[in-house]
Scaffold this active site. Structure first.
Site, PDB file in Angstrom:
ATOM      1  N   ARG A   1      19.387  62.267  80.100  1.00  0.00           N
ATOM      2  CA  ARG A   1      18.567  62.457  78.901  1.00  0.00           C
ATOM      3  C   ARG A   1      19.148  61.607  77.756  1.00  0.00           C
ATOM      4  O   ARG A   1      18.616  60.568  77.403  1.00  0.00           O
ATOM      5  CB  ARG A   1      18.528  63.963  78.517  1.00  0.00           C
ATOM      6  CG  ARG A   1      17.393  64.339  77.579  1.00  0.00           C
ATOM      7  CD  ARG A   1      17.661  63.995  76.132  1.00  0.00           C
ATOM      8  NE  ARG A   1      18.854  64.652  75.594  1.00  0.00           N
ATOM      9  CZ  ARG A   1      19.415  64.319  74.448  1.00  0.00           C
ATOM     10  NH1 ARG A   1      18.910  63.357  73.689  1.00  0.00           N
ATOM     11  NH2 ARG A   1      20.504  64.929  74.016  1.00  0.00           N
ATOM     12  N   ASP A   2      20.272  62.033  77.242  1.00  0.00           N
ATOM     13  CA  ASP A   2      20.905  61.354  76.111  1.00  0.00           C
ATOM     14  C   ASP A   2      21.274  59.915  76.480  1.00  0.00           C
ATOM     15  O   ASP A   2      21.183  59.000  75.662  1.00  0.00           O
ATOM     16  CB  ASP A   2      22.160  62.151  75.720  1.00  0.00           C
ATOM     17  CG  ASP A   2      22.778  61.697  74.417  1.00  0.00           C
ATOM     18  OD1 ASP A   2      22.340  60.684  73.875  1.00  0.00           O
ATOM     19  OD2 ASP A   2      23.719  62.356  73.955  1.00  0.00           O
TER      20      ASP A   2
ATOM     21  N   HIS B   1      30.124  68.023  72.066  1.00  0.00           N
ATOM     22  CA  HIS B   1      29.461  66.813  72.558  1.00  0.00           C
ATOM     23  C   HIS B   1      30.013  65.641  71.744  1.00  0.00           C
ATOM     24  O   HIS B   1      29.625  65.434  70.596  1.00  0.00           O
ATOM     25  CB  HIS B   1      27.955  67.005  72.345  1.00  0.00           C
ATOM     26  CG  HIS B   1      27.101  65.841  72.728  1.00  0.00           C
ATOM     27  ND1 HIS B   1      26.021  65.980  73.574  1.00  0.00           N
ATOM     28  CD2 HIS B   1      27.120  64.535  72.364  1.00  0.00           C
ATOM     29  CE1 HIS B   1      25.421  64.802  73.709  1.00  0.00           C
ATOM     30  NE2 HIS B   1      26.073  63.909  72.985  1.00  0.00           N
TER      31      HIS B   1
ATOM     32  N   HIS C   1      31.111  61.560  71.053  1.00  0.00           N
ATOM     33  CA  HIS C   1      30.806  60.154  71.327  1.00  0.00           C
ATOM     34  C   HIS C   1      32.082  59.355  71.132  1.00  0.00           C
ATOM     35  O   HIS C   1      32.876  59.658  70.240  1.00  0.00           O
ATOM     36  CB  HIS C   1      29.716  59.650  70.375  1.00  0.00           C
ATOM     37  CG  HIS C   1      28.335  60.058  70.794  1.00  0.00           C
ATOM     38  ND1 HIS C   1      27.215  59.349  70.457  1.00  0.00           N
ATOM     39  CD2 HIS C   1      27.895  61.106  71.527  1.00  0.00           C
ATOM     40  CE1 HIS C   1      26.147  59.943  70.967  1.00  0.00           C
ATOM     41  NE2 HIS C   1      26.525  61.016  71.604  1.00  0.00           N
TER      42      HIS C   1
ATOM     43  N   CYS D   1      24.372  54.174  70.469  1.00  0.00           N
ATOM     44  CA  CYS D   1      24.101  54.870  69.220  1.00  0.00           C
ATOM     45  C   CYS D   1      23.310  53.926  68.341  1.00  0.00           C
ATOM     46  O   CYS D   1      23.738  52.800  68.103  1.00  0.00           O
ATOM     47  CB  CYS D   1      25.409  55.244  68.555  1.00  0.00           C
ATOM     48  SG  CYS D   1      25.186  55.584  66.821  1.00  0.00           S
TER      49      CYS D   1
ATOM     50  N   ASN E   1      28.167  58.127  74.306  1.00  0.00           N
ATOM     51  CA  ASN E   1      28.667  59.378  74.874  1.00  0.00           C
ATOM     52  C   ASN E   1      29.997  59.223  75.599  1.00  0.00           C
ATOM     53  O   ASN E   1      30.231  58.219  76.273  1.00  0.00           O
ATOM     54  CB  ASN E   1      27.633  59.898  75.878  1.00  0.00           C
ATOM     55  CG  ASN E   1      26.343  60.278  75.208  1.00  0.00           C
ATOM     56  OD1 ASN E   1      26.326  61.124  74.330  1.00  0.00           O
ATOM     57  ND2 ASN E   1      25.256  59.650  75.607  1.00  0.00           N
TER      58      ASN E   1
HETATM   59 ZN    ZN Z   1      25.245  62.013  72.786  1.00  0.00          ZN
END
Ligand code: ZN
Length: 312
Positions: free
Chosen positions: A11-12, A203, A205, A236, A245
């Site tokens: 997803r991300d 979460h 990065h 990003c 991530n």
């Molecule tokens: Zn992320």
């Protein structure tokens, strides 16, 4: 400590990727993650297909999965319409999100934080009526690219609002990699004391190389849930070319080296990372997939002997 790892790469990771990953490959990668022992996967997002063409197949991905016992599949639900679609498709958990900073929330979803919260209350009610879990994600919890530091009290206030809406599982996201161990300590401390009965996920990065030390800080605080992305995929939008991530297999390898349990087989996970690299057709940020495990030794004659000058 027994830790829970949520894989967010499908997803991300791929939502902004130029390469469309075919539905069958997405399903196969998630099955391989399950085979490697991953038991929590954020599989897709029920956004409008026009907004994120990469995730146009959200229903098909969720419906195509064969879940092992104890596995949980979540999906992002950016609005009530998306939540309806996700519930119909059969997700175990909806992920709702907002940003801790007003300016990032406006840039991201063109709404005030208070308006986002109203939408989330509605989604939480809908989810409760269908016995579906909800995870509330707070983006820019450790820093905003427009406002800088976000006061820990502001993040804690949002956590309380989530809690009041019945959301007991929270994720703090370091959306643009601005977190440092000191900031993680302050923000998490404030949130943990504001909503002591909530489960907390982190979460991170790796935009500035701080992701793993921030995980270490989370562990020191007793936090047991972490989100990460296979092969480190996902950039990003505010720092072009920057790493996004934290990489799942690198993080799991680190966690095991620290003596924690994840139930995940790192070698199989690395295999999934290499498969993702093949599908996207470019080198991805993961490091373990390049170097191999530290247990892999090399024959001495595989490297040339240096010139005969003793080194200190
Ligand atoms: Zn992320």
């Amino acid at each position: 400590m027994k830790l829970i790892i949520t894989e967010v790469g499908l997803r991300d990771g791929i939502q902004n990727d130029a390469v469309f990953v075919p539905t069958a490959d997405k399903i196969r990668l998630i099955q391989q993650l399950f085979d490697a022992g991953v038991r929590s996967v954020e599989a897709t997002s029920f956004v409008s297909p026009q907004a994120v063409p990469q995730l146009v197949d959200a229903e098909d991905v969720i419906r195509g999965l064969r879940k092992p016992a104890g596995a949980s599949v979540s999906a992002l639900a950016p609005n009530v319409r998306g939540a309806h679609r996700a519930i119909r498709a059969g997700v175990d958990e909806l992920v709702v999100f907002l940003s801790a900073s007003e300016s990032h929330n406006r840039k991201n979803v063109n709404r005030a934080v208070s308006d986002s919260l109203k939408g989330i209350e509605e989604i939480a009610e809908l989810a409760a009526a269908h016995s579906v879990k909800v995870r509330g994600a707070i983006a820019t919890a450790f820093g905003c690219p427009f406002e800088g530091d976000v006061p820990p009290q502001v993040v804690a206030g949002i956590a309380r609002a989530f809690r009041a809406a019945g959301v007991t599982h929270l994720t703090l996201g370091d959306t643009t990699g601005m977190g440092t161990p000191a900031i993680v300590r302050r923000v998490c401390g404030e949130v943990l004391s504001a909503v002591s009965d909530a489960a907390l996920s982190l979460h991170f990065h790796n935009t500035r190389g701080m992701a793993m030390v921030n995980v270490a800080e989370g562990l020191a605080l007793g936090i047991a849930e972490y989100e990460s992305s296979i092969a480190g995929i996902g950039g990003c939008p505010f720092a072009p070319g920057a790493t996004g991530n934290i990489c799942t297999e690198d993080m799991v390898n680190y966690l095991h080296e620290c003596g924690h349990e994840t139930g995940i087989d790192v070698a199989r996970l690395t295999g999934v990372a290499l498969e993702m690299e093949r599908l996207l057709g470019r080198t991805l940020p993961g490091q373990l997939m390049r170097a191999g495990p530290r247990s892999r030794l090399h024959p001495m004659d595989s490297v040339r002997t240096a010139a005969a000058q003793p080194t200190a």
